[in-house]
Design a protein around this motif. Sequence first.
Motif, PDB file in Angstrom:
ATOM      1  N   GLN A  58      14.366   8.179   2.812  1.00  0.00           N
ATOM      2  CA  GLN A  58      13.253   7.294   3.169  1.00  0.00           C
ATOM      3  C   GLN A  58      11.921   7.906   2.782  1.00  0.00           C
ATOM      4  O   GLN A  58      11.017   7.216   2.309  1.00  0.00           O
ATOM      5  CB  GLN A  58      13.284   6.981   4.671  1.00  0.00           C
ATOM      6  N   ALA A  59      11.791   9.215   2.978  1.00  0.00           N
ATOM      7  CA  ALA A  59      10.515   9.878   2.670  1.00  0.00           C
ATOM      8  C   ALA A  59      10.231   9.843   1.173  1.00  0.00           C
ATOM      9  O   ALA A  59       9.103   9.582   0.756  1.00  0.00           O
ATOM     10  CB  ALA A  59      10.538  11.320   3.168  1.00  0.00           C
ATOM     11  N   VAL A  60      11.252  10.103   0.368  1.00  0.00           N
ATOM     12  CA  VAL A  60      11.050  10.081  -1.084  1.00  0.00           C
ATOM     13  C   VAL A  60      10.674   8.672  -1.547  1.00  0.00           C
ATOM     14  O   VAL A  60       9.837   8.497  -2.434  1.00  0.00           O
ATOM     15  CB  VAL A  60      12.316  10.573  -1.824  1.00  0.00           C
ATOM     16  N   MET A  61      11.266   7.663  -0.907  1.00  0.00           N
ATOM     17  CA  MET A  61      11.050   6.283  -1.342  1.00  0.00           C
ATOM     18  C   MET A  61       9.775   5.672  -0.771  1.00  0.00           C
ATOM     19  O   MET A  61       9.406   4.568  -1.133  1.00  0.00           O
ATOM     20  CB  MET A  61      12.245   5.415  -0.935  1.00  0.00           C
ATOM     21  N   THR A  62       9.132   6.365   0.158  1.00  0.00           N
ATOM     22  CA  THR A  62       7.974   5.800   0.834  1.00  0.00           C
ATOM     23  C   THR A  62       6.750   6.644   0.543  1.00  0.00           C
ATOM     24  O   THR A  62       6.653   7.769   1.010  1.00  0.00           O
ATOM     25  CB  THR A  62       8.201   5.785   2.362  1.00  0.00           C
TER      26      THR A  62
END
Lengths: 223, 223
Positions: B170-174
Amino acid sequence: MPKSVDHDQRRIEIIEATWRIVARGGFAAATMRQIASEAGFANGGTKPYFATKDELLAAAYDRTFFLVNERAGAAIGETSGLDAVRLLCVEMLPLDQQRAIESRVAMAFWDRAASSDQLRKLHADSYAIWRHWMDNELTAARRRGQFSAELAIVDTIDELLAIVTGLRVQAVMTTAGRLTGDRLRILDRAIDRLRNSPQPTSSSKTEVLVDGRRVAGEFFRRS
Amino acid sequence: MPKSVDHDQRRIEIIEATWRIVARGGFAAATMRQIASEAGFANGGTKPYFATKDELLAAAYDRTFFLVNERAGAAIGETSGLDAVRLLCVEMLPLDQQRAIESRVAMAFWDRAASSDQLRKLHADSYAIWRHWMDNELTAARRRGQFSAELAIVDTIDELLAIVTGLRVQAVMTTAGRLTGDRLRILDRAIDRLRNSPQPTSSSKTEVLVDGRRVAGEFFRRS
């Protein structure tokens, strides 16, 4: 309009060929020529459908998202609340061959999307729809007193999506070892934790909590 | 032995150059020539260190794993039990620039490893070490009565690793949206849930559970 149906059908054939290629050797290593050949097209024959590899990867991911939602919608039917949230999550989990491929495609998509604003936007949109869906069902569950009032809905959604996403990664990375049933149990533990304490039934049970430890029996309040 | 030190130093320079390349545009699109250039090597100059892209990707991932463990070891110190498990998980979470790059590298690694038995073995080995570490600490916590006796250790580890892995994705995608503090809170909720009910203190509290609902007060058992 048979022409449009043909067009859609061709797109799906190319997408499913792409899935097979991703499952076999990954998307990054594949050429459009290989994908066309896998789909039974002449070299260049997929161009009218997908101009670039990124466009094809977006469509391949988008279709996994569509299928999760279609299956979840069918499974949910008239169900609502926490059971509906569970059924949506179940369709994301790689519990069979089809859902395992969907997870693998999602992983290929993430890797590429991390370096592409356009693809990352598609990812954000799909997660926003899942969040909205879960929010509706958790709100309904809360209204009916089925969802513990102490838990923040937004954190609960974050955690459930993290668990499901993490289980998708673990499944793709694990050919042997932990089984499908274990993944379902991890999800079910997480869902059950959200349920409110059971409502009174005819066979009433009384326990005393003394400093957090339960003692069963019959008790009378000092008045 | 200065020669060996030089060799290790060169390897790390190439690995860190690879991280920057992954963060900018992904690993799949990068050539060994670009990576050599980023690391300040002539074309082909990285060959004595990493013969293939897969070898380099394995080393790039392995170093993120090493750094997580090194930081976690330092942070944990004499701490043990659930607090130690938490500190290990914190070092996996993308809470700053360095850990965000590590998550991005892990994602590139997963995508490639899904199609490579050798790389997937490295992934399995790293997760096995994390599992073993968490197992030791949870077992210690249980022995001291700090970890709820109703929870299976293996399921607990599965879930914690799924949460952390999912939060990394989620962090990489956000790039915007949910903040770092939210991710830490999701982890802390999960850790706190594992803690046993508090032990008796001088200010003793008694509650009655009637069909699962708590009623506070003083109660006497019927004898």
